[in-house]
Each structure stands twice: as structure tokens, then as C-alpha cells.
Write an enzyme that holds these catalytic residues in place. Sequence first.
Site, PDB file in Angstrom:
ATOM      1  N   ASP A  92       0.786  -1.253   0.000  1.00 24.74           N
ATOM      2  CA  ASP A  92       0.000   0.000   0.000  1.00 24.74           C
ATOM      3  C   ASP A  92       0.810   1.290   0.000  1.00 24.74           C
ATOM      4  O   ASP A  92       0.248   2.347  -0.273  1.00 24.74           O
ATOM      5  CB  ASP A  92      -0.918   0.084   1.225  1.00 24.74           C
ATOM      6  CG  ASP A  92      -2.221  -0.640   1.024  1.00 24.74           C
ATOM      7  OD1 ASP A  92      -2.406  -1.246  -0.034  1.00 24.74           O
ATOM      8  OD2 ASP A  92      -3.058  -0.604   1.931  1.00 24.74           O
TER       9      ASP A  92
ATOM     10  N   ASP B  89      -9.529  -8.956   7.373  1.00 22.67           N
ATOM     11  CA  ASP B  89      -8.974  -7.698   6.862  1.00 22.67           C
ATOM     12  C   ASP B  89      -9.118  -6.561   7.859  1.00 22.67           C
ATOM     13  O   ASP B  89      -8.379  -5.585   7.790  1.00 22.67           O
ATOM     14  CB  ASP B  89      -9.683  -7.289   5.571  1.00 22.67           C
ATOM     15  CG  ASP B  89      -9.372  -8.216   4.419  1.00 22.67           C
ATOM     16  OD1 ASP B  89      -8.237  -8.696   4.351  1.00 22.67           O
ATOM     17  OD2 ASP B  89     -10.265  -8.463   3.598  1.00 22.67           O
TER      18      ASP B  89
END
Length: 758
Positions: free
Chosen positions: A180, A402
Site C-alpha cells: 500500500d 482484513d
Amino acid sequence: MPHPVLRRLRTAAAAAALGAAALVPVVSAQSAQAATTHLTNPFVGATGYLNPDFTSEVNAQAAADGGTLGATEAKVAGNSTAVWMDHIGAIAGDGGRLGLSAHLDAALAQSTSSGTPVVFQVVVYDLPGRDCAALASNGEIPATAAGLSTYESQYIDPLAAILANPKYASLRIAAIIEPDSLPNAVTNQSKTACATATPFYESGIEYALNKLHPISNVYDYLDIGHSGWLGWSSNMAPAAQEYAKVAKATNAGFASIDGFISDTANTTPVNEPFLTNPDLQVGGQPLKSANFYQYNPDFDEYNYDTQMYSTMVSNGFPSTIGMLIDTSRNGWGGSARPTSLNSTPTNVNSYVSANKVDQRPFRGDWCNVNGAGIGARPQATPFGSTNPIIAYVWVKPPGESDGDYPTATHPHGDPHCDPNGTQTDGTNSYPTDAIPGYDVPAGQWFGAQFQQLVQNAYPSFGSTGGGDTTPPSTPAGLTVTGTTSSSASLSWTASTDNVGVTGYNVYRNGTKVGTSTTTSYTDTGLTAATAYQYTVAAYDAAGNVSTASSAVTATTASGNSGDTTPPSTPAGLTVTGTTSSSASLSWTASTDNVGVTGYNIYRNGTKVGTSSTTSYTDTGLTAATAYQYTVAAYDAAGNVSTASSAVTATTASGSTGGAGCTATYTVSNDWGSGFTANVTVTNTGSTAINSWKVAWSWGGNQQVTNGWNATVAQTGSSVSAVNAAYNGTVAAAGNTSFGFQGTYSGSNAAPTLTCTAG
């Protein structure tokens, strides 16, 4: 312009928890590893590390479920998964999980027992200001100079020292570096947290590479998000520049990076087998214009990775870089998976919905996605040894959550993980698609999700035994069965396999162009009188791929085989917009007995261009001038239709804006309390400009919340937008664009823009 939510689809990771730094003696990486050969593809000829932490989670779930489901779940434990070093305490081991040295010792024992090299995957994931654009995986280290020092001395240094221990020199260590991070540096600079964190991301990754690259059995792969994040050309090009910038700053330059990984902890499929052409026209619109794709032409990870590979190489990276795909949760099997092309829908949204294997209602969904399945098993060279995709890997252990979401008693969490939450693409609202009924923190075992992932696995675990590594036989008898001026048809003899052939990959000139579940395939959209080379490879339910068949050459017809029927005359020619130097047109598609190849565009009776779609923008025009346009269709045989009815386009006066450029403002979506807008910047001068700035003042209470392709800032009612590094130069009469999202109440009147060129 894609909505910013789509540009920042999240990858999820384990929860961060503060732990004590591991105290490890410093070992010279260079001296300890000097004798180890550094390979181009470390996954070839090796087996993957079986993570004991993950294996125990899987086995416990399988035992609890029992029966047929439990027996199927148990097969998952035989697959390699990565080890996440997602906080400082993970290096020594905490929370009942092994530390890094213990994992490496287990990998070494596995290699000794099997007699084969082992690839050990470790996720390096603890940057200062981590996860700047979301809340699910915020890290433990602040985005400050002191935080960067902590990252270097208490995280990277001890981690690198362990990996450099000479006892582990026989292992092949694949480091997955900071999911990310750099994608956020590309697309989320309008977010204060990301703008603050980006310099620390760049410096932290540079430091990590400088420490890890000298360890010759460590292979460094940087995370590149996925196709739904950086697939737009307006994202991919600046992304490659950002990665090149970081690489150049390291001691070893481009050599410090072995490759890149996509789809980390995400669910985008490797292939969309029934959506292979983003420009395919349905109802007069290309498939890529569907709401699900928003003009992003990369529908899957295969196309994204191969295009990103070429883009990275063109920005200075060596051609030896390898691309990895995380297939741990992108299988999308189950009863909802389409099994054949449905060509009946007449509009792009319905066509895409009927044919995509990715069953998310919104491509922005990322948290504990409902209906997802385990994907292809980890394997090397899934598309052959010459393809830039060098391996499928499981980085995100299937079954680990998640993230959780905020509640009245639990304020931390991410709203995207709320099963009752919604998100928007700027026009439409969609569910988060998180599995309903659960609120499991990031990194913790999520039994219901694991059950679903196994049941929806594609390929299924039911027939593979979970550990099949035998590829199908090579397809034989590849033959060209026919050609037209724009297509080639192929057939071949069926391959055999110990668990059964699932389908075939078809390659044109070395690039995969489609798949087939039968022993025939027709390749379309080709150029007349052109030779193409084809090969075919079979794949089985375990994801094993055969060697490619012998090649055959198909030469398309010349297109002049006697057809003299012209296409129908284009109808509905319309001017869809003008600037001071351009005019945009659209029309209804023509029909033809052998198919329309394209369209000629005429300005004042003179041909000025062609288009393969039903739209065209004519540039380089004079301000405040009327131009007459017509359009004619042509087919593969060279027949041209009569010209359409004429329309007149009058260019703008060009009086709005500062010297050298104008700015045109358009609201693309407005949902009552918020909106997205696009601004087109046009160079009105006779020479190129090198920079631009657009400014305006709101008449109401509008507030800009984020932007893309420009640095957008607001003070009070005044807003300024300055070009990004990659779109400041605009050719004479050329244009570029940027966009932003905003909120408001009451009225949302368009502002008056000024543009200043430099």
C-alpha cells in the site's frame, strides 16, 4: 475520471501491536552471503514454506467443522503462505506466534527434510504512518523524523540482521516490501495523512532496500497495489516514475529491486475469461466505460501486471524484473461464477455484470469480501518461463480478517468493513460487501470467512488433493482452421492430466490473448493481411500449466475478397463538447455485412482523422471559430459509407483564464451532499507550457475533500490546483485534466476559473 475510492482500493494486513525490539547481533550481510547465487526467479525449482502458525489455524478449523467440509479445508494447509512482520514485536514473536528466527529455523528444517530449496516469504510492513488512506491497518510508528529513526533502528536493522545470518544462506527469502505504501504516494496526496507520510515511505523503503539487497539470498519485491488502483494510464505512468525515483535513490539503484507484486490481500481475479477486450462496443459504448470499471482498461491482474512490467522497464528497470500475483483470495468460484459468455445484454453495465467472474458489486470493496474464494495455488512460472509473471503466491493467509469496524463501544475500525455500510463511486451507492454478521479485527482468524473461501475456491480443492503439481500434457495438433480479414480460428487435440484439464490459454505472438474451455478458439480484432504466431497451453484445476504447443502462423485475409457492400451511414452525429482549441463528437454505430472497422472524420470536407470507436476529439483548432463535421464508416474490405449529416461545432472564445491557458469545469457526479468534478486545462498558446495553476472561489460552502492529477488546496472559499510532476507540460493546443471530490449543502453553483501558465 475514476472515483478516488476506486483509485485507493485497500489491501488488508494483520493488526499492528506494539512489541519490544528484537536484540540481534549485527552480522555482515555482504560477508555472510557472498557465496550465494542470486537467481532471476527464486521460485523455480523450490517449494514454498509451510507456515506453522497458518497450518495450525487451518487444522483447528478443519477439525471443528469436520465431515466433507473439514476434509476439504485440511487440504489448504499444504500451501505456502507468507509470514507478516507487521509490528516490531513480531520479529521476536508475540501473541502466540513464532518470531522471525523461529520461522526461518522451521523453513531450514523443511528444506533439509525435503531435500529441495525452500522459498520463505516475509512481509515487511511497519512504515511510519502506515496505511495513510484507511483505518484498518494503521501502524504503530508515527510519520515523523523520530518515527523514521525507530523504523530503521528497531525494525529494519534487527530484521535484516536475522535474514543475513549465514545459517539461512540456503533459503530463498522473498521480501514483500510495504504493501500500500507507494501506491498511496501516487494517488492520495490530497489526503493530509498521506502527504505527510509519503517522504517517510520513500525514505523508509530506500533504507530497507539498502539493508536487504546486499543479502544475496534475499529477493526484494515492492507492492504495486492492483489493477483496480493503478490500472488507469493516468495512474500507471506516474506510479512507474515514483518507483523509479525510489530505486534510483538506493545504493544499488534499479538492481536493488527484483520485481513487484500485485493484488496483495485483494480479490481481483488473475483473468476475466469472458471480458478480454475493454474496447468491445456494447450498445455503442466500450466495456471499460461500465460503472464497475470507470474507463480503467485493466480488468484483471494478468493484463495489469504485463502492462506494468512494460511500463517499469521503460522507466529504467531491467527486463529481468519479475511480477508476482497474490492469488490467495481471488478465485471467485462457486455457483455465481459464469461458465460461458453471455452476449445477450445490450448495455455495458448489464454485459459486464453478466460476464465478470469478480462478483463484487463495486470494485472498491476490499474488506472481508463476501463471496470471494481461494485462487490458484502457489506455483512458479504459471504462464511459462518467458512471461514476466514469475509466480503465483499466497501473501495474505486465507482466513485472516482484513479488519473490523467502529461500533458504539469500539470506536476504532474501518467503516469499509461494516457489512451495513455503503460507499459510492460518486454517482451510485454500493454496499461494502463485507461478510455480514461478524466484526473481526485485522489479522485475527475469521472462521466463517475461511469456510466461504474454501467453498468458493477456483480451482476447487475437491478434485486436486490440494498438492497436485503435475502439469497437463502439451497440446498437440494446433491448426489454423480459418481466417478472415480480422480473425483467425484455431483448433488442437485435447491434452491429458492426472486430475483433468480445466481449459487452455491461447497466446498470440507470445502474449496471452484469451482462454478456452474447449479445443478451439477464434481470435478477433486482427489487422488484415497480417501474419500472427499462435501457441496454446493447457491448465488443470490445481493451476498447473503445460508447456506451450508448437507454434502455427495464421495470416489474415487481405480484406478485398470481393465484398463491395459499404457500411450503413453513421447516424446521430453530435457535438459533445468544445474548448477554445478542440471539438468532441459522438455518433451511433454503423452496421455492415462483414463488420465495421472504423470511421473517417471530415472537417470542412477534408479528412482529419479516424476512430475505431463512435467518438472523436478534433484538436488544434482556432478559438471562436465554426467548423463543419461529417463522419463516414469503413469496413475490412475498404468500402466506405456515405457521409453522415453535417454538424457545426463552434470553439470557445478562449477569453476565460490567464495567459497561455484556459480551464473548463464540469461536475461529473452530484448526489446532493457531495460531488465529483473534472477540470480540463487547455494550452491556448502557440508553444508548450511547462506548468499551470487553476484558481477559483466558491460561491457557496463547498469543501474539497480530495483530488487527483493535481495538488488541490483550499483556504476558506479560495481553491488552487497546481499541476502534478507528470502533467505540467502541455503542448500547444493540447490539454490535460484533473479532478476532485467535494461536499456541500444548499446550492452547488459552478465557479469561475482562472488559469495561469508557466
